[in-house]
Design a protein around this motif. Structure first.
Motif, PDB file in Angstrom:
ATOM      1  N   GLY A   9      84.788   6.099  42.934  1.00 15.79           N
ATOM      2  CA  GLY A   9      85.882   6.096  41.979  1.00 15.79           C
ATOM      3  C   GLY A   9      85.452   6.649  40.636  1.00 15.79           C
ATOM      4  O   GLY A   9      84.279   6.938  40.405  1.00 15.79           O
ATOM      5  N   GLY A  10      86.425   6.815  39.744  1.00 15.35           N
ATOM      6  CA  GLY A  10      86.109   7.310  38.423  1.00 15.35           C
ATOM      7  C   GLY A  10      87.331   7.820  37.695  1.00 15.35           C
ATOM      8  O   GLY A  10      88.471   7.561  38.101  1.00 15.35           O
ATOM      9  N   LEU A  11      87.072   8.544  36.621  1.00 13.17           N
ATOM     10  CA  LEU A  11      88.119   9.130  35.776  1.00 13.17           C
ATOM     11  C   LEU A  11      88.188  10.624  36.044  1.00 13.17           C
ATOM     12  O   LEU A  11      87.161  11.314  36.026  1.00 13.17           O
ATOM     13  CB  LEU A  11      87.810   8.866  34.311  1.00 13.17           C
ATOM     14  CG  LEU A  11      88.707   9.551  33.273  1.00 13.17           C
ATOM     15  CD1 LEU A  11      90.130   9.031  33.383  1.00 13.17           C
ATOM     16  CD2 LEU A  11      88.143   9.325  31.883  1.00 13.17           C
ATOM     17  N   VAL A  12      89.391  11.114  36.291  1.00 10.90           N
ATOM     18  CA  VAL A  12      89.575  12.533  36.580  1.00 10.90           C
ATOM     19  C   VAL A  12      90.883  12.986  35.954  1.00 10.90           C
ATOM     20  O   VAL A  12      91.818  12.194  35.800  1.00 10.90           O
ATOM     21  CB  VAL A  12      89.563  12.777  38.106  1.00 10.90           C
ATOM     22  CG1 VAL A  12      90.732  12.091  38.771  1.00 10.90           C
ATOM     23  CG2 VAL A  12      89.517  14.251  38.435  1.00 10.90           C
ATOM     24  N   ASP A  90      98.586   8.190  40.852  1.00 12.84           N
ATOM     25  CA  ASP A  90      97.572   7.760  41.811  1.00 12.84           C
ATOM     26  C   ASP A  90      96.586   6.765  41.191  1.00 12.84           C
ATOM     27  O   ASP A  90      95.733   6.216  41.896  1.00 12.84           O
ATOM     28  CB  ASP A  90      96.781   8.958  42.341  1.00 12.84           C
ATOM     29  CG  ASP A  90      97.627   9.908  43.164  1.00 12.84           C
ATOM     30  OD1 ASP A  90      97.473  11.125  42.998  1.00 12.84           O
ATOM     31  OD2 ASP A  90      98.442   9.414  43.972  1.00 12.84           O
ATOM     32  N   THR A  91      96.702   6.540  39.892  1.00 13.29           N
ATOM     33  CA  THR A  91      95.823   5.587  39.210  1.00 13.29           C
ATOM     34  C   THR A  91      95.984   4.199  39.803  1.00 13.29           C
ATOM     35  O   THR A  91      97.100   3.672  39.882  1.00 13.29           O
ATOM     36  CB  THR A  91      96.139   5.558  37.704  1.00 13.29           C
ATOM     37  OG1 THR A  91      95.804   6.824  37.132  1.00 13.29           O
ATOM     38  CG2 THR A  91      95.343   4.462  37.012  1.00 13.29           C
ATOM     39  N   THR A 122      91.153   6.478  38.036  1.00 19.24           N
ATOM     40  CA  THR A 122      92.034   6.702  36.900  1.00 19.24           C
ATOM     41  C   THR A 122      92.273   8.204  36.753  1.00 19.24           C
ATOM     42  O   THR A 122      91.315   8.970  36.647  1.00 19.24           O
ATOM     43  CB  THR A 122      91.435   6.148  35.602  1.00 19.24           C
ATOM     44  OG1 THR A 122      91.166   4.750  35.770  1.00 19.24           O
ATOM     45  CG2 THR A 122      92.393   6.346  34.436  1.00 19.24           C
ATOM     46  N   VAL A 123      93.543   8.582  36.762  1.00 14.81           N
ATOM     47  CA  VAL A 123      93.917   9.986  36.640  1.00 14.81           C
ATOM     48  C   VAL A 123      94.638  10.175  35.315  1.00 14.81           C
ATOM     49  O   VAL A 123      95.703   9.578  35.098  1.00 14.81           O
ATOM     50  CB  VAL A 123      94.806  10.431  37.811  1.00 14.81           C
ATOM     51  CG1 VAL A 123      95.083  11.937  37.720  1.00 14.81           C
ATOM     52  CG2 VAL A 123      94.145  10.102  39.143  1.00 14.81           C
TER      53      VAL A 123
END
Length: 125
Positions: A9-12, A90-91, A122-123
């Motif tokens: 996972g992550g921020l994108v 999608d977050t 997180t998007v």
């Protein structure tokens, strides 16, 4: 005892991609369907995708069809969720799940009785 450990996972930014992985242990991985679910802020946990025990069949919620791909590597006891063209909606926290139905399809949300700890996606727009 089945254990599931998610990662990836992550921020994108919107339009970007992420790949989630889920490593399973505790039973014969290849005999059971696997799934991914997600819980958006303030909402219930919802089904995202599933893959049958053989890997021959996959199932997706309509909102991710054509963007997400679920796959499994039985040699590595791992299931993946490739997420492309990500959108802010999608977050969510994404959960890996293992079905209790041996040789099943995985298409019923009620058959999952083992869960990972979740990984945040997180998007940003």
């Amino acid at each position: 005892q089945v254990q599931l450990v998610e990662s990836g996972g992550g921020l994108v930014q919107a339009g970007g991609s992420l790949r989630l992985s889920c490593a399973a242990s505790g039973r014969t991985f290849s005999n059971y369907p696997m799934g991914w679910f997600r819980r958006a802020p303030g909402k219930e946990r919802d089904f995202v995708a599933a893959i049958s025990w053989s890997g021959a069949n996959t199932y997706y919620v309509d909102s991710v069809k054509g963007r997400f791909t679920i796959s499994r590597d039985n040699d590595k006891n791992t299931v993946y969720l490739q997420m492309n063209s990500l959108k802010p909606e999608d977050t969510a926290v994404y959960y890996c799940a293992a079905s209790g139905v041996k040789y099943g399809e995985g298409s019923s949300g009620h058959e999952y009785n083992y869960w990972g700890q979740g990984t945040q996606v997180t998007v940003s727009s």
